[in-house]
Scaffold this motif. Sequence first.
Motif: not given
Length: 277
Positions: A29-46
């Motif tokens: 799986g992946v290591l995630l460093i400093d995931p992001g800021v806004q709700d929809h952006e982190m959801a998009c990343l996920a």
Amino acid sequence: MLRQVAEGVLVHESAFCQSNAVVVQGRAGVLLIDPGVQDHEMACLANDLSDAGQTVVAGFSTHPHWDHLLWHASLGAAPRYGTAPCAATVRERLSDPGAKARIAELMPPDIAEQVPLDLLGLITGLPAATARIPWDGPRVRIIEHQGHAPGHAALLIVDRGVLVAGDMLSDVLIPMLDLNDTADPIEDYLAALRLLEGVASDVDVLVPGHGSVGGADQVHTRIDQDRAYVHALRDAQVPSDPRVGPSATFGKDWLPGVHARQLQHLARRSDRDATPG
Ligand SMILES: [Zn+2]
């Protein structure tokens, strides 16, 4: 949208302050460093990760500032790490029940509603002097230093030649010194730049916490630019720095204020130090 910057290393940029989340592919799986800021952006990343068949197996926060401590439920429940002083600072600050409300006040109002604070700062401190992130993937060296924030860490993804710089070496933000937690913020910052300079020859790709991803040529350029800015602060000179100069476009309504406050703070400090007794 995830963008590959080196083999198995991808960047996801948030609109707020050109924040960069970094994904490193490991075996399971992946290591995630400093995931992001806004709700929809982190959801998009996920979402992007799950479309790629990847799960997050570890997280890391480069330092104890709110925009590097966020998380989204859809990213799962992997262990999230930081350096020991980073985690201790987060714990102490969040022990104050008013802390999250004050953090929300720091944000631009249109952003504040979009930032999920429920999973903020749930990180585990790695034991002091831990040299690598404990995970099943490429070697990630922890380069801990003072300067921007307590327990700030840059990460060197050794075999990929990628330096994740946290809030150092940005092309859009001036160095922001930690003026509250340290006896000599200028020297701390200069020492941190020397430390990063020490690994510069191993770096092909530079990913700052905010701003543009740079190539190998950018490493020394940005170190020199940051050092010149810090020297100007130390000497109370006007920096000839494009990031706060008349041609700057990023943050032009607030970065000059940050610069002015740093100058004032350091001037007060040197007055105090010069006062006998
Ligand atoms: Zn920061």
